[in-house]
Motif scaffolding. Structure first.
Motif, mmCIF file in Angstrom:
data_model
loop_
_atom_site.group_PDB
_atom_site.id
_atom_site.type_symbol
_atom_site.label_atom_id
_atom_site.label_comp_id
_atom_site.label_asym_id
_atom_site.label_seq_id
_atom_site.Cartn_x
_atom_site.Cartn_y
_atom_site.Cartn_z
ATOM 1 N N ARG A 23 23.013 22.303 53.450
ATOM 2 C CA ARG A 23 22.587 20.961 53.815
ATOM 3 C C ARG A 23 22.070 20.198 52.606
ATOM 4 N NH1 ARG A 23 19.603 22.281 59.680
ATOM 5 N NH2 ARG A 23 21.561 22.731 60.776
ATOM 6 N N SER A 24 21.341 20.880 51.752
ATOM 7 C CA SER A 24 20.836 20.230 50.541
ATOM 8 C C SER A 24 21.987 19.816 49.630
ATOM 9 C CB SER A 24 19.889 21.174 49.789
ATOM 10 O OG SER A 24 18.812 21.561 50.602
ATOM 11 N N LEU A 25 22.960 20.697 49.464
ATOM 12 C CA LEU A 25 24.104 20.390 48.605
ATOM 13 C C LEU A 25 24.985 19.305 49.224
ATOM 14 C CD1 LEU A 25 25.022 24.008 47.451
ATOM 15 C CD2 LEU A 25 24.179 22.151 46.007
ATOM 16 N N GLN A 57 29.884 3.442 43.436
ATOM 17 C CA GLN A 57 29.285 2.133 43.181
ATOM 18 C C GLN A 57 29.219 1.808 41.695
ATOM 19 O OE1 GLN A 57 25.498 2.288 45.196
ATOM 20 N NE2 GLN A 57 26.356 1.590 47.141
ATOM 21 N N ASN A 58 29.096 2.835 40.860
ATOM 22 C CA ASN A 58 28.922 2.607 39.422
ATOM 23 C C ASN A 58 30.111 3.058 38.582
ATOM 24 O OD1 ASN A 58 25.830 1.827 39.183
ATOM 25 N ND2 ASN A 58 25.960 3.494 40.653
ATOM 26 N N HIS A 59 31.023 3.808 39.211
ATOM 27 C CA HIS A 59 32.251 4.237 38.531
ATOM 28 C C HIS A 59 31.955 5.012 37.243
ATOM 29 C CE1 HIS A 59 34.126 1.612 41.436
ATOM 30 N NE2 HIS A 59 33.432 0.579 40.979
ATOM 31 N N ARG A 60 30.995 5.920 37.331
ATOM 32 C CA ARG A 60 30.699 6.810 36.210
ATOM 33 C C ARG A 60 31.577 8.057 36.331
ATOM 34 N NH1 ARG A 60 25.371 5.945 34.298
ATOM 35 N NH2 ARG A 60 24.995 3.696 34.298
ATOM 36 N N ARG A 61 32.592 8.172 35.525
ATOM 37 C CA ARG A 61 33.563 9.253 35.678
ATOM 38 C C ARG A 61 32.971 10.622 35.376
ATOM 39 N NH1 ARG A 61 38.397 7.928 36.990
ATOM 40 N NH2 ARG A 61 39.145 5.795 36.746
ATOM 41 N N LYS A 62 31.875 10.656 34.636
ATOM 42 C CA LYS A 62 31.261 11.945 34.326
ATOM 43 C C LYS A 62 30.696 12.613 35.586
ATOM 44 C CE LYS A 62 29.990 10.865 29.542
ATOM 45 N NZ LYS A 62 28.870 10.721 28.567
ATOM 46 N N ILE A 63 30.410 11.827 36.614
ATOM 47 C CA ILE A 63 29.804 12.372 37.831
ATOM 48 C C ILE A 63 30.825 13.146 38.656
ATOM 49 C CG2 ILE A 63 28.579 11.747 39.977
ATOM 50 C CD1 ILE A 63 27.450 9.371 38.601
ATOM 51 N N ILE A 64 32.114 12.943 38.414
ATOM 52 C CA ILE A 64 33.121 13.625 39.213
ATOM 53 C C ILE A 64 33.067 15.139 39.012
ATOM 54 C CG2 ILE A 64 35.030 13.578 37.552
ATOM 55 C CD1 ILE A 64 36.856 12.793 39.889
ATOM 56 N N ILE A 65 32.651 15.578 37.841
ATOM 57 C CA ILE A 65 32.563 17.020 37.585
ATOM 58 C C ILE A 65 31.460 17.671 38.416
ATOM 59 C CG2 ILE A 65 32.117 18.782 35.814
ATOM 60 C CD1 ILE A 65 33.440 16.932 33.796
ATOM 61 N N PRO A 66 30.241 17.118 38.442
ATOM 62 C CA PRO A 66 29.233 17.691 39.347
ATOM 63 C C PRO A 66 29.661 17.667 40.811
ATOM 64 C CG PRO A 66 28.176 16.247 37.752
ATOM 65 C CD PRO A 66 29.649 16.071 37.585
ATOM 66 N N LEU A 67 30.395 16.635 41.210
ATOM 67 C CA LEU A 67 30.872 16.578 42.594
ATOM 68 C C LEU A 67 31.803 17.746 42.903
ATOM 69 C CD1 LEU A 67 31.572 12.747 43.026
ATOM 70 C CD2 LEU A 67 29.747 14.069 44.087
ATOM 71 N N ILE A 68 32.696 18.031 41.987
ATOM 72 C CA ILE A 68 33.622 19.151 42.183
ATOM 73 C C ILE A 68 32.869 20.473 42.184
ATOM 74 C CG2 ILE A 68 35.579 20.392 41.164
ATOM 75 C CD1 ILE A 68 36.542 17.687 40.067
ATOM 76 N N LEU A 69 31.887 20.605 41.309
ATOM 77 C CA LEU A 69 31.097 21.842 41.246
ATOM 78 C C LEU A 69 30.296 22.048 42.530
ATOM 79 C CD1 LEU A 69 29.803 21.754 37.544
ATOM 80 C CD2 LEU A 69 31.617 23.191 38.516
ATOM 81 N N ILE A 70 29.740 20.956 43.071
ATOM 82 C CA ILE A 70 29.008 21.074 44.338
ATOM 83 C C ILE A 70 29.950 21.522 45.451
ATOM 84 C CG2 ILE A 70 27.826 19.768 46.146
ATOM 85 C CD1 ILE A 70 26.562 18.071 43.978
ATOM 86 N N PHE A 71 31.151 20.947 45.479
ATOM 87 C CA PHE A 71 32.119 21.324 46.510
ATOM 88 C C PHE A 71 32.491 22.798 46.405
ATOM 89 C CE2 PHE A 71 36.542 21.808 47.959
ATOM 90 C CZ PHE A 71 36.401 21.386 49.269
ATOM 91 N N ILE A 72 32.726 23.273 45.197
ATOM 92 C CA ILE A 72 33.077 24.689 44.997
ATOM 93 C C ILE A 72 31.923 25.590 45.411
ATOM 94 C CG2 ILE A 72 33.645 26.427 43.261
ATOM 95 C CD1 ILE A 72 35.144 24.243 41.732
ATOM 96 N N THR A 73 30.696 25.162 45.107
ATOM 97 C CA THR A 73 29.522 25.952 45.482
ATOM 98 C C THR A 73 29.388 26.052 46.997
ATOM 99 O OG1 THR A 73 28.366 25.231 43.477
ATOM 100 C CG2 THR A 73 27.025 26.180 45.231
ATOM 101 N N VAL A 74 29.529 24.917 47.665
ATOM 102 C CA VAL A 74 29.441 24.919 49.128
ATOM 103 C C VAL A 74 30.590 25.715 49.729
ATOM 104 C CG1 VAL A 74 29.460 23.462 51.194
ATOM 105 C CG2 VAL A 74 28.207 22.731 49.166
ATOM 106 N N TYR A 75 31.753 25.633 49.109
ATOM 107 C CA TYR A 75 32.921 26.390 49.565
ATOM 108 C C TYR A 75 32.617 27.885 49.635
ATOM 109 C CZ TYR A 75 37.465 28.706 49.160
ATOM 110 O OH TYR A 75 38.540 29.538 49.339
ATOM 111 N N ASN A 76 31.809 28.374 48.697
ATOM 112 C CA ASN A 76 31.454 29.792 48.661
ATOM 113 C C ASN A 76 30.203 30.121 49.474
ATOM 114 O OD1 ASN A 76 33.418 31.120 46.772
ATOM 115 N ND2 ASN A 76 32.670 29.530 45.401
#
Length: 512
Positions: free
Chosen positions: A135-137, A150-169
């Motif tokens: 739930r936190s993730l 909203q800000n189109h910061r492309r660097k944030i896409i990597i943490p998003l993918i990492l969070i998804f992989i973490t939740v996936y496991n």
């Protein structure tokens, strides 16, 4: 940097205290989800052996997290199970997300207070159970994704993918939440982008593609899920919905399998209040969406769909997908609705063309009503519910000590018991790296005991364990199944099991 006044600090402390108090009570009575004992058993065995042996390869990170906490803090697995850190983590993440999308400190505080007090929500994440992390993730993913779009910061896409992989496991349900959120939001934004230019949410197609590839390519759970759907009996889905409503209202009209009972809330009062709360959330959200749609359709007030409405509709679609998905799997779950729909309700209300003061008053009164219902739930739980977990843990440990220490039984195999007692005994055996094969009740086992079928009894289980603390309560089993109390067939149990080998006043063991 803005300074925080002493009054604000005191207010924040009091709010945190309100959020945490119910969880401290659950920690004190050892309120532990029976499913939690499986990963705890792996951690206990890892502590004893010096290394962690992953029991569930599909969800390894959960056991790793628990093992790391145990290794760093020196706490026992049982202490970890009742450590109320989720009471801080989840509300803070929920507050941050609701504050971001609503832009209102008061609404965020009220929403988070509801989440922290509602009894059908916070017991799942008050400690270190899987829901604390998922739930936190999930909330962190939503917060970061909104910030990214909203800000189109492309660097944030990597943490998003990492969070998804973490939740996936960690948990398949919350993986689906994130995946469906991104897909639905992308489709909605794409569908309206040609007609409107005021949409600030612009999720990148690349994120949707990457998450889809990860979800479809590596997710093996959906294969099991599809097999479960294919084997679903006709009419089972509607019976699930009807039986769930009936269990809330305390009535029974639909048929269940022999000896089975509908899932019951901890107290009947909680059941009524949870049903009422869910009804209030759903009716309010549906009415708001209908009003918005009708006004927008006839263009009476020149309404346009904006990002907040698209976000609310996205949450609505994820919730519907969650309910339908669980229903097809054979279980009724409203988890997403009660967790996220209040935010969607406030978002839609915020965009209705009514007086600002009236709109704010309605939203505050709605949240106060939800909080009031949550408080009454907790009062009902404290007054009416008699927790047996702490005593069960103590007497089950004595049973384990007798079995392993006295060596009265060289090996114990195929032990039939209720879900919670079996899980606790399994935990103690795994903590010493000893084998323990569990057997859980079902309609067939109830049938052979009732019919005194000695041949099938010996073929089905070797030992039957009875917990006197729960003998008059519905008998829990794996897969959210509940059956008649063992007290209703206790005479048959004694007839079927003439050899009683252990009795400590609470736990009885029969040899078949």
């Amino acid at each position: 940097m803005e300074k925080v006044s002493l009054n604000n600090l005191v207010l924040i402390f009091l709010i945190l205290l309100i959020w945490v108090i119910p969880s401290l009570y659950l920690s004190n009575i050892h309120y532990i989800d029976p499913f939690f004992w499986w990963p705890l058993s792996s951690v206990a065995e890892g502590i004893a052996c010096g290394y962690l042996q992953i029991e569930y390869p599909l969800q390894p990170e959960y056991e790793i997290i628990l093992y790391i906490i145990a290794d760093i803090t020196g706490l026992s697995p049982l202490q970890i199970a009742t450590l109320p850190i989720g009471a801080f983590i989840v509300p803070i993440c929920y507050f941050a997300f609701s504050r971001k999308i609503l832009g209102s400190f008061l609404h965020a505080i009220l929403l988070t207070t509801y989440i922290a007090l509602d009894f059908s929500i916070y017991p799942g994440h008050y400690n270190t159970f899987a829901y604390t992390w998922t739930r936190s993730l999930f909330l962190s993913f939503l917060l970061l994704s909104i910030y990214y779009t909203q800000n189109h910061r492309r660097k944030i896409i990597i943490p998003l993918i990492l969070i998804f992989i973490t939740v996936y496991n960690l948990h398949p349900t919350y993986t689906f939440w994130i995946f469906s959120f991104v897909i639905f939001l992308s489709l909605l934004v794409f569908g309206y982008s040609k007609y409107l230019n005021d949409i600030t949410l612009k999720p990148p197609i690349s994120l949707a593609i990457i998450l889809t590839v990860i979800y479809i390519s590596f997710n093996t759970f959906y294969r099991v899920y599809m097999r479960r759907i294919i084997s679903l009996e006709p009419g089972m889905i509607s019976d699930l919905f009807i039986s769930t409503i009936e269990s809330f209202l305390g009535i029974r009209k639909t048929s269940l399998e022999p000896y089975a009972l509908p899932n019951q809330p901890p107290t009947q009062t909680i059941g009524y209040l949870v049903f009422l709360r869910t009804l209030i959330i759903l009716i309010t959200l549906i009415v708001e969406i209908l009003l918005f749609y009708l006004k927008n359709r006839y263009d009476r007030y020149k309404f346009k769909v904006n990002s907040e409405i698209l976000l609310a509709v996205t949450l609505l679609l994820v919730g519907v997908s969650h309910v339908v998905g669980y229903a097809l799997y054979g279980h009724m779950s409203l988890r997403f609705i009660v967790f996220m729909y209040p935010i969607a309700t406030i978002l839609v209300l915020k965009n209705l063309n009514i007086n600002t003061k009236i709109r704010r008053l309605i939203s505050i009164l709605l949240l106060i009503l939800l909080i009031s219902l949550a408080i009454i739930q907790n009062v009902s739980f404290i007054i009416e519910y008699k927790s047996t977990t702490k005593d069960t843990i103590y007497f089950t440990k004595q049973t384990y000590i007798w079995i392993s220490g006295v060596n009265a039984i060289s090996s114990i195999d195929r032990v039939l018991s209720d879900f919670e007692t079996s899980q606790i005994l399994y935990f103690y055996f795994r903590s010493k790296n000893m084998s323990f094969v569990q057997k859980f009740y079902n309609s067939d086992i109830y049938g052979i005991i009732t019919n005194l079928d000695e041949v099938k009894i010996k073929e089905t289980y070797d030992y039957q364990l009875i917990n006197r603390l729960t003998i008059n309560l519905p008998t829990t089993s794996v897969g959210w199944k509940v059956y008649k109390p063992l007290l209703s067939i206790i005479d048959r149990i004694y007839y079927a099991n003439t050899c009683k080998i252990y009795d400590n006043g609470v736990i009885i063991i029969f040899k078949s």
